[in-house]
Design an enzyme around this catalytic site. Structure first.
Site, mmCIF file in Angstrom:
data_model
loop_
_atom_site.group_PDB
_atom_site.id
_atom_site.type_symbol
_atom_site.label_atom_id
_atom_site.label_comp_id
_atom_site.label_asym_id
_atom_site.label_seq_id
_atom_site.Cartn_x
_atom_site.Cartn_y
_atom_site.Cartn_z
ATOM 1 N N CYS A 71 0.984 -1.305 -0.161
ATOM 2 C CA CYS A 71 -0.036 0.110 0.191
ATOM 3 C C CYS A 71 0.984 1.236 -0.029
ATOM 4 O O CYS A 71 1.633 1.555 0.902
ATOM 5 C CB CYS A 71 -0.902 -0.070 1.135
ATOM 6 S SG CYS A 71 -2.181 1.430 1.370
ATOM 7 N N HIS A 162 -3.181 -4.012 -11.029
ATOM 8 C CA HIS A 162 -3.839 -2.891 -11.194
ATOM 9 C C HIS A 162 -4.412 -2.843 -12.747
ATOM 10 O O HIS A 162 -3.366 -3.475 -13.534
ATOM 11 C CB HIS A 162 -2.828 -1.403 -11.165
ATOM 12 C CG HIS A 162 -2.740 -1.270 -9.820
ATOM 13 N ND1 HIS A 162 -3.390 -0.717 -8.831
ATOM 14 C CD2 HIS A 162 -1.593 -1.478 -8.791
ATOM 15 C CE1 HIS A 162 -3.164 -0.381 -7.644
ATOM 16 N NE2 HIS A 162 -1.825 -0.895 -7.572
ATOM 17 N N GLU A 211 -10.697 -0.104 -5.202
ATOM 18 C CA GLU A 211 -9.731 -1.147 -4.405
ATOM 19 C C GLU A 211 -10.379 -2.434 -4.477
ATOM 20 O O GLU A 211 -11.614 -2.501 -3.728
ATOM 21 C CB GLU A 211 -9.064 -0.582 -3.292
ATOM 22 C CG GLU A 211 -8.161 0.745 -3.640
ATOM 23 C CD GLU A 211 -7.231 1.025 -2.507
ATOM 24 O OE1 GLU A 211 -6.493 0.035 -2.399
ATOM 25 O OE2 GLU A 211 -7.380 2.133 -2.099
ATOM 26 N N CYS A 220 -5.052 5.870 -3.740
ATOM 27 C CA CYS A 220 -4.179 4.593 -3.808
ATOM 28 C C CYS A 220 -2.956 4.813 -4.283
ATOM 29 O O CYS A 220 -2.696 5.146 -5.534
ATOM 30 C CB CYS A 220 -5.054 3.711 -4.518
ATOM 31 S SG CYS A 220 -4.104 2.076 -4.817
ATOM 32 N N GLY A 223 -1.847 2.687 -6.976
ATOM 33 C CA GLY A 223 -2.658 2.688 -8.082
ATOM 34 C C GLY A 223 -2.081 4.064 -8.795
ATOM 35 O O GLY A 223 -2.253 4.008 -10.142
#
Length: 277
Positions: A71, A162, A211, A220, A223
């Site tokens: 993350c 992703h 997500e 994110c 992301g």
């Protein structure tokens, strides 16, 4: 049990210092504490643990209890916590994650951490490693039918999968409807995080994200990194781009020489508390 609530541009997690606390079932605890009505409320749970190979280890769980590999916003908060709470008083930190050891550079003034730059490593583009069920060496601007409509998608892993979709306008996007359809599409055997991206210029984009395991979040980090890579692969921006997310902005740079992606942004404490487990 003591906990700390932190957020990185609105991507909020519950942090537990496992140098001092012990969590027996983090998946169940994440489900319980992440509930915004009956729990503390968050996008998930992050454990800060001792590591044999880095200054600390980050172990993250989504709001639905599923385990996450990495993350980006969460790891910046880990860096701020580790420095300001005295676990490792260093302005260059290493953090062990399930997607490898990440290096953080902290901007420190008067003992407080401001922005943090994270070396997120190299993007993974091979479909079988993302994983994504597509043919070829890369998934760039490939057709994918979702909910009866064809989209053009680019797939990137930054330690987690992703799928990036370029759209004319992110504000009017019915993300609550199409987000789950992407997340659970059979092309993604481990589900997927989906970024819907509007390009403003060669240096600036806007992004909304759905997500896996958490739904739409305000931000994110991985992301945003995947989006910057997808922008370059589709010749939409340069290698450094400002990404506007619902919760704030991140600066992302995909270095051509090292092939590493660098993310820079803030991290903030929200509050400390205790909870019965």
């Amino acid at each position: 049990m003591k906990f700390t609530k932190m957020q990185g541009i609105g991507n909020d997690y519950i942090y537990i210092n496992c140098f001092e606390e012990k969590v027996d079932d983090p998946s169940a605890l994440s489900i319980r504490l992440s509930d915004r009505h009956f729990g503390i409320g968050s996008d998930g749970l992050i454990l800060i643990e001792p590591s044999d190979i880095a200054d600390c280890k980050m172990d993250m769980y989504n709001a639905d209890g599923s385990r996450g590999m990495m993350c980006g916003n969460g790891i910046r908060c880990v860096g701020k916590y580790v420095y300001e709470r005295g676990i490792a008083k260093k302005d260059v930190l290493t953090v062990e994650t399930l997607s490898g050891v990440k290096t953080l550079k902290l901007s420190v003034k008067d003992g407080k951490v401001g922005e943090i730059e994270v070396n997120m490593g190299s993007p993974i583009l091979e479909p079988e490693k993302i994983p994504a069920s597509f043919q070829g060496e890369k998934v760039v601007n490939q057709p994918l039918t979702v909910g009866g409509k064809e989209y053009r998608v680019t797939c990137v892993s930054m330690g987690n999968p992703h799928c990036i979709v370029f759209v004319p306008d992110t504000k009017s996007l019915p993300i609550e409807k199409i987000g789950p359809q992407f997340e659970n599409h059979p092309a993604f055997p481990e589900r997927v995080n989906t970024e819907f991206v509007q390009v403003h210029s060669e240096h600036e984009v806007s992004m909304r994200v759905w997500e896996r395991g958490s739904g739409e979040t305000l931000a994110c980090g991985t992301g945003a990194c995947a989006t910057a890579v997808a922008c370059v692969l589709n010749q939409k921006t340069g290698r450094e781009v400002l990404v506007h997310l619902l919760g704030g902005d991140l600066n992302i740079r995909w270095d051509e020489i090292s092939n590493n992606v660098f993310m820079r942004g803030p991290a903030e404490f929200s509050f400390d508390g205790t909870v019965e487990i």
